[in-house]
Design an enzyme around this catalytic site. Structure first.
Site, PDB file in Angstrom:
ATOM      1  N   SER A   1      -4.942   2.541   4.262  1.00 12.65           N
ATOM      2  CA  SER A   1      -5.075   1.900   2.954  1.00 12.65           C
ATOM      3  C   SER A   1      -5.089   0.373   3.099  1.00 12.65           C
ATOM      4  O   SER A   1      -5.866  -0.325   2.440  1.00 12.65           O
ATOM      5  CB  SER A   1      -3.904   2.349   2.055  1.00 12.65           C
ATOM      6  OG  SER A   1      -3.989   1.770   0.791  1.00 12.65           O
TER       7      SER A   1
ATOM      8  N   HIS B   1       7.102  -7.545  -1.887  1.00 14.34           N
ATOM      9  CA  HIS B   1       6.864  -6.834  -0.621  1.00 14.34           C
ATOM     10  C   HIS B   1       7.677  -7.492   0.493  1.00 14.34           C
ATOM     11  O   HIS B   1       7.537  -7.111   1.654  1.00 14.34           O
ATOM     12  CB  HIS B   1       5.388  -6.908  -0.220  1.00 14.34           C
ATOM     13  CG  HIS B   1       4.439  -6.184  -1.120  1.00 14.34           C
ATOM     14  ND1 HIS B   1       4.645  -4.894  -1.541  1.00 14.34           N
ATOM     15  CD2 HIS B   1       3.240  -6.558  -1.644  1.00 14.34           C
ATOM     16  CE1 HIS B   1       3.618  -4.517  -2.295  1.00 14.34           C
ATOM     17  NE2 HIS B   1       2.767  -5.511  -2.374  1.00 14.34           N
TER      18      HIS B   1
ATOM     19  N   LYS C   1       0.802  -1.235   0.000  1.00 14.56           N
ATOM     20  CA  LYS C   1       0.000   0.000   0.000  1.00 14.56           C
ATOM     21  C   LYS C   1       0.830   1.278   0.000  1.00 14.56           C
ATOM     22  O   LYS C   1       0.378   2.332   0.450  1.00 14.56           O
ATOM     23  CB  LYS C   1      -0.996   0.025   1.185  1.00 14.56           C
ATOM     24  CG  LYS C   1      -1.815  -1.218   1.384  1.00 14.56           C
ATOM     25  CD  LYS C   1      -2.226  -1.907   0.112  1.00 14.56           C
ATOM     26  CE  LYS C   1      -3.253  -1.169  -0.708  1.00 14.56           C
ATOM     27  NZ  LYS C   1      -3.423  -1.855  -2.042  1.00 14.56           N
TER      28      LYS C   1
HETATM   29  P1  A3P Z   1      -5.047   4.467  -1.137  1.00 13.07           P
HETATM   30  O1  A3P Z   1      -5.681   3.194  -0.644  1.00 13.07           O
HETATM   31  O2  A3P Z   1      -4.614   5.359  -0.005  1.00 13.07           O
HETATM   32  O3  A3P Z   1      -5.871   5.190  -2.133  1.00 13.07           O
HETATM   33  P2  A3P Z   1       0.083  -0.409  -3.729  1.00 13.07           P
HETATM   34  O4  A3P Z   1       0.102  -0.312  -5.209  1.00 13.07           O
HETATM   35  O5  A3P Z   1       1.424  -0.441  -3.086  1.00 13.07           O
HETATM   36  O6  A3P Z   1      -0.832  -1.505  -3.258  1.00 13.07           O
HETATM   37  O7  A3P Z   1      -0.543   0.948  -3.180  1.00 13.07           O
HETATM   38  C1  A3P Z   1      -1.892   1.259  -3.364  1.00 13.07           C
HETATM   39  C2  A3P Z   1      -2.100   2.686  -2.921  1.00 13.07           C
HETATM   40  O8  A3P Z   1      -1.473   3.562  -3.872  1.00 13.07           O
HETATM   41  C3  A3P Z   1      -3.582   3.058  -2.873  1.00 13.07           C
HETATM   42  O9  A3P Z   1      -3.680   4.066  -1.867  1.00 13.07           O
HETATM   43  C4  A3P Z   1      -3.763   3.619  -4.284  1.00 13.07           C
HETATM   44  O10 A3P Z   1      -4.886   4.434  -4.441  1.00 13.07           O
HETATM   45  C5  A3P Z   1      -2.462   4.418  -4.427  1.00 13.07           C
HETATM   46  N1  A3P Z   1      -2.116   4.713  -5.826  1.00 13.07           N
HETATM   47  C6  A3P Z   1      -2.087   3.883  -6.867  1.00 13.07           C
HETATM   48  N2  A3P Z   1      -1.766   4.537  -8.000  1.00 13.07           N
HETATM   49  C7  A3P Z   1      -1.588   5.825  -7.657  1.00 13.07           C
HETATM   50  C8  A3P Z   1      -1.264   7.016  -8.377  1.00 13.07           C
HETATM   51  N3  A3P Z   1      -1.061   6.998  -9.699  1.00 13.07           N
HETATM   52  N4  A3P Z   1      -1.162   8.172  -7.696  1.00 13.07           N
HETATM   53  C9  A3P Z   1      -1.365   8.210  -6.360  1.00 13.07           C
HETATM   54  N5  A3P Z   1      -1.690   7.127  -5.620  1.00 13.07           N
HETATM   55  C10 A3P Z   1      -1.800   5.952  -6.255  1.00 13.07           C
END
Ligand code: A3P
Length: 317
Positions: free
Chosen positions: A160, A108, A48
């Site tokens: 998240s 991860h 996340k």
């Molecule tokens: P939120 O749940 O706070 O919205 P991962 O890819 O490591 O699982 O992380 C997911 C998080 O990154 C989610 O956060 C998601 O919305 C956010 N995320 C994914 N793409 C993004 C982007 N282009 N810009 C900003 N946040 C992004």
């Protein structure tokens, strides 16, 4: 679909003290036979923290900004997730078989569980240890897999992660927000302690070619951070291509892009009606969830766990 029924809300399994989803724990054995290539680039994050975002950025860089090429497959097929395993969908190792070099890989895993082949270059590390960061870039170590690490402030990660636990069904039942936050602070969530993860990869960056990025910096100025990535991977792109990548890796674009928003996965695995994968994509969203009491308790615990660490995070912009 027979698959996930037996996988719903399974308990985490501990491997070398690290709690993992049962299927991911099972994937670690086969992963021992994985052979890194010197031109592999490893994307490492605590969950996340912006993994999907930086994965899309890197694939767009590798495809010279050609969006059609980046539409060739969903992000989890273009950037194999090393320890991923779930019934009914290809595992990370299976996906890897069809991935041409130069490969982008995702993990991860905390360092104790990362395949040794990716971290094996001890002689080179000794050399790198004595060099300044700028020298890392010019040295271009040939037989050493480079790492792009993205870290995000712990409070936004915890919020998240709680939403993700609910929508991604391979996780155990997250329980209430309050009980999940306690588990997060205790490192009793999948992949263990956030505090240890961000610290140990930070320390590795002194001895290994790791580009350590922050989600909040990427939010603040994506172009600047993408330029850092370009420099790190030793590539350059025309200014308009760079702007195109900034535009197409924005939260708004990635949320509607089926190749990045995980909507192609079966609902049994990820249920976006519970919480979309692309949820909010902001820095500081934790304020809508933490109570004042939770925040005070979290801050006091954070001080203790991060004592003596030079890492500094921004919990808002
Ligand atoms: P939120 O749940 O706070 O919205 P991962 O890819 O490591 O699982 O992380 C997911 C998080 O990154 C989610 O956060 C998601 O919305 C956010 N995320 C994914 N793409 C993004 C982007 N282009 N810009 C900003 N946040 C992004």
């Amino acid at each position: 679909m027979e698959l996930i029924q037996d996988g719903l809300h399974q308990r985490l399994e501990y491997v070398k003290g690290v709690p993992l989803i049962k299927y991911f724990a099972e994937a670690l054995g086969p992963l021992e036979s994985f052979q890194a290539r010197p031109d592999d680039l490893l994307i490492s994050t605590y969950p996340k923290s912006g993994t999907t975002w930086v994965s899309q950025i890197l694939d767009m860089i590798y495809q010279n900004g050609d969006l059609d090429k980046c539409h060739r497959a969903p992000i989890f097929m273009r950037v194999p997730f090393l320890e991923f395993k779930a019934p009914g969908v290809p595992s990370g190792l299976e996906t890897l078989k069809d991935t041409p070099a130069p490969r982008l890989l995702k993990t991860h895993l905390p360092l104790a569980l990362v395949p040794q082949t990716l971290l094996d270059q001890k002689v080179k590390f000794q050399l790198l240890r004595r060099l300044r960061w700028e020298d890392h870039l010019s040295l271009r170590v040939q037989d050493c897999s480079e790492v792009v690490y993205v870290a995000r402030n712990a409070k936004d990660v915890a919020v998240s992660y709680h939403h993700f636990y609910q929508m991604a069904k391979v996780h155990p039942d997250p329980g209430t927000w309050d009980s999940f936050l306690e588990k997060f602070m205790a490192g009793e969530v999948c992949y263990g302690s956030w505090y240890q993860h961000v610290r140990e990869w930070w320390e590795l960056s002194c001895t290994h070619p790791v580009l350590y990025l922050f989600y909040e910096d990427m939010k603040e100025n994506p172009k600047r951070e993408i330029q850092k990535i370009l420099e790190f991977v030793g590539r350059s792109l025309p200014e308009d291509t760079l702007d195109f990548i900034v535009q197409h890796t924005s939260f708004k674009e990635m949320k509607k892009n089926p190749m990045t928003n995980y909507s192609t996965l079966p609902k049994e695995l990820m249920d976006h009606s519970i919480s979309p994968f692309m949820r909010k994509g902001t820095a500081g969203d934790w304020k809508t969830t933490f109570t004042v009491a939770q925040n005070e308790r979290f801050d006091a615990d954070y001080e203790e766990k991060m004592a003596g660490c030079s890492l500094s995070f921004r919990s808002q912009l």
